[in-house]
Each structure stands twice: as structure tokens, then as C-alpha cells.
Write a protein that holds these residues in place. Structure first.
Motif: not given
Length: 401
Positions: A197-203
Motif C-alpha cells: 500500500p505504501e507504494l501502491n504497487l505489486l512488488q
């Protein structure tokens, strides 16, 4: 490629040696601006710390240097291909990368980027892309042809979570579809993918499988990176430790990697630093199950509190006469058995000649400076370089020969 085009590529070698990282840094910035969806595919931690830019610069340089015979790079290309399949990189991604790489060359070199040079690099890049895509296609085929195999991302259930030390926690992963688990070669890794959520990305991140093949589950053992929770390279490990609980689902790729226990008859020496022991644990456990070869376990970490799997290795060494162990702590306590524990960094010279025979194979894993030191020390005591195998976590930047 024509001879003239190959000569143009080779002429860029001095520029790549001096400005390669500048070029790749510009390239990644450009690509993510135009194709932000690729941030879900790439490890943004390695973008933040610069390792990916350095690794790509080294790969481009090596390709330019060997443009006459790129087949000599097949071991390196296999390493990259294994990583790509674990991230579900597909042929269409190569077209996006090629477009931005060629544009970056033109924009960074300016007037020096003649139409002839750009055309030469276009031909060279897509020749490499075709080579890589073909190799990765065969890797995907091998994955899906295994019993219980798959390609892409598959949901796995966290059925157990075990604290192994103050820094390392293990996660036991079972297929959510209750299907079979594909076999793997001890030493290989998985990619796991989480939403941040902090990056709004799948990692995605790669973690070695830390147990021997068992047909039921995969175990990964993750070091929590302290003090960098706000940076991309620390977020996944902290998210796993803090937020992932028993019963949660995570996306997992099929086992991959070309650092694995080779099929040779002689003794094996495992040399690890910190969490670098994880792929070697899988190898050691499998070696014990075979019951036929002598193994020596050499491990170094800061102190007893961060020493994961201490009891496991002690039990194996006590039960199996063919297994010996040597442990190095930066700080050693008075309660430590001094017979097989040592103070300081792993120092192979303290172990005498017992770890060196012409038939012995050596597997090294840990931080890059650790690998470099152990590699040089092994060569200095007379070990053949072809008998030394090592794994650098993250993008490959070490050049040892």
C-alpha cells in the motif's frame, strides 16, 4: 548483423565502460515514466539502491564486448533468464525495453548517436531479445511439464510461520488450490509477490527455498531488513514479518535458478554468511538424505542471537558422521563450544587442509564482500576455480575469475 554493425557496437565499449550506469539509470527512469505498469514487474528496491542499473550496465557491456560470439555469454544469459521466468517476463516486455533502450542511447549520446549506430544497436538488441525469449520459452515449458508445475503466478497459503532467530522467520507455503507441488533442485529460489500500500504497487522478491524437496510445501526463510522500512528494498521483508500471518495468501512463481547442488561424487563444502545459508540449507538437507557424500558446513553471522537454524545443523552434525560444521561469530560468548566455533569473519585458513581435496566442490552464498573474500581465499589455498559455485542475492554484479 553485418561486420560493419558489429564494429560499430564494439566501438561503443569505451563509452559503456565509462558511462554505462549513467545510460541505464536514464533508461529505467525513461521507461517507468512512459510505462509505469512495469513498476509492478520490476523490483523497485533494486532500482532504489542502484543495483539493477549497475547489473544492466554490466550486461550491456559484456554483450558489446562479445558481439562477435554472444554464445559465450550463455551462462550469464541463463542466470538472467531464470530470473525473468520467476518474474513472468514475456516476449512483449522485450519490445517495450528495446524501444526505451534505443531511445535512451539516442538521447544520452546526442550527436554521437548516428543513424548507423542506432541501427546497429537495434539489430543487436533484438538479436539478443530473440535469444533470451527463446531460452525463456524453453524454461517456461520445462516448468509446466513438471508434475505439479506452472508458469506465472500461483496463490499459495501460509500454513506456518516460524521465528528462526531475531532476524529470520520461515514461511511454509502450500498451494491454495490443494494441487501438487512441483519439484525443484536444492539451491533454487521462488519469487513471491505482495501488494505494498505504501507504494501502491505489486512488488516481487526472490527468496531461496530453505528446505529439501518434499512434495508438499516450499519453505522460504526471510531476513527482516532493519532500519529501512521506508525504502523499497526493506518493505517486502518487513511486510512479511509484520503483516503476513498464518492463513494468508501470497502469489508465488515456480522454482527457478541455476545455483544448485551439482551431481558430482566428491565432498561438498558449504560456506555461508548470514541469511546466505538459506539455499545451502536445502542442499545440505538433500545431501544428508542421499547419505553418500561428505559435507562440511561453514557459517558466519554476528552472534548467537541472529544465528538461524543453529539447532538443525547441530542435530544433523551429531546424527550423521559425514557432516562436519564450523561456526564463526563476530562476537563470541563464553558459553560457546570453542572446538568448532570461532571469533571473527569466516576465515578458511583457521580450518587447515581438511576442507581441500581435488574432488571437493564449494558452494558460497552471502553478501557480495563475503563471497568475494571466500572466493579469493579458496583460490589462494589451491582450489580450482571451476569447483567454486556462488550465488549473489539480487542483480548479478560480482565478476570473479
Amino acid at each position: 548483423m553485418t561486420s560493419q554493425q558489429k564494429n560499430l557496437i564494439k566501438a561503443t565499449v569505451p563509452i559503456l565502460k565509462e558511462h554505462g550506469v549513467l545510460l541505464t539509470t536514464y533508461f529505467y527512469k525513461r521507461m517507468f515514466e512512459h510505462n509505469p505498469e512495469l513498476k509492478h514487474v520490476f523490483n523497485m528496491g533494486n532500482q532504489h539502491n542502484g543495483k539493477q542499473q549497475t547489473a544492466l550496465a554490466m550486461a550491456v557491456l559484456a554483450y558489446a564486448e562479445h558481439i562477435e560470439n554472444p554464445e559465450v555469454l550463455l551462462p550469464v544469459l541463463d542466470h538472467i533468464g531464470q530470473k525473468h521466468t520467476s518474474l513472468s517476463v514475456r516476449p512483449e516486455h522485450y519490445h517495450i525495453v528495446g524501444k526505451h533502450l534505443l531511445a535512451s542511447i539516442a538521447e544520452v549520446l546526442g550527436e554521437a548517436a548516428t543513424p548507423e549506430l542506432l541501427k546497429a544497436w537495434e539489430v543487436a538488441y533484438f538479436q539478443l531479445a530473440e535469444l533470451m525469449s527463446g531460452h525463456e520459452s524453453s524454461l517456461y515449458t520445462q516448468q509446466v511439464q513438471k508434475e505439479g508445475g506452472w508458469s506465472g503466478w500461483r496463490p499459495f497459503l501460509v500454513k506456518n510461520k516460524v521465528v528462526e532467530s531475531t532476524e529470520i522467520t520461515s514461511f511454509y507455503l502450500y498451494p491454495a488450490d490443494q494441487g501438487q507441488v512441483a519439484d525443484f533442485i536444492p539451491g533454487q529460489y521462488l519469487s513471491v509477490r505482495l501488494f505494498l500500500p505504501e507504494l501502491n504497487l505489486l512488488q516481487p522478491r526472490q527468496y531461496s527455498i530453505s528446505s529439501a524437496p518434499n512434495g508438499q510445501y516450499y519453505r522460504i526463510s526471510v531476513k527482516r531488513e532493519p532500519g529501512i522500512q521506508e525504502t523499497p528494498e526493506g518493505m517486502i521483508s518487513n511486510h512479511l514479518h509484520q503483516n503476513i500471518q498464518i492463513g494468508d495468501l501470497i502469489d508465488v512463481s515456480a522454482p527457478a535458478g541455476n545455483f544448485f547442488l551439482k551431481d558430482h561424487p566428491g565432498p561438498v563444502v558449504f560456506i555461508s554468511g548470514g541469511v546466505g545459508q538459506t539455499p545451502l540449507l536445502s542442499m545440505l538437507e538433500n545431501l544428508i538424505k542421499s547419505g553418500q557424500r561428505q559435507g562440511t558446513w561453514i557459517h558466519g553471522c554476528r552472534d548467537k542471537s541472529v544465528h538461524a537454524f543453529k539447532e538443525n545443523v547441530e542435530k544433523w552434525a551429531a546424527e550423521y558422521p559425514l557432516i562436519q560444521k564450523h561456526i564463526f561469530y563476530n562476537t563470541i560468548g563464553s558459553e560457546i563450544d570453542v572446538e568448532n566455533h570461532y571469533e571473527g569473519w569466516v576465515d578458511l585458513t583457521k580450518l587447515g587442509k581438511d576442507i581441500h581435496t581435488d574432488q571437493t566442490a564449494y558452494y558460497v552464498c552471502g553478501p557480495a564482500p563475503f563471497i568475494e573474500k571466500q572466493y579469493k581465499d579458496l583460490v589462494n589455498i589451491g582450489v580450482n576455480k571451476n569447483s567454486i559455485f556462488f550465488e549473489e542475492f539480487g542483480p548479478q554484479t560480482l565478476q570473479l575469475s
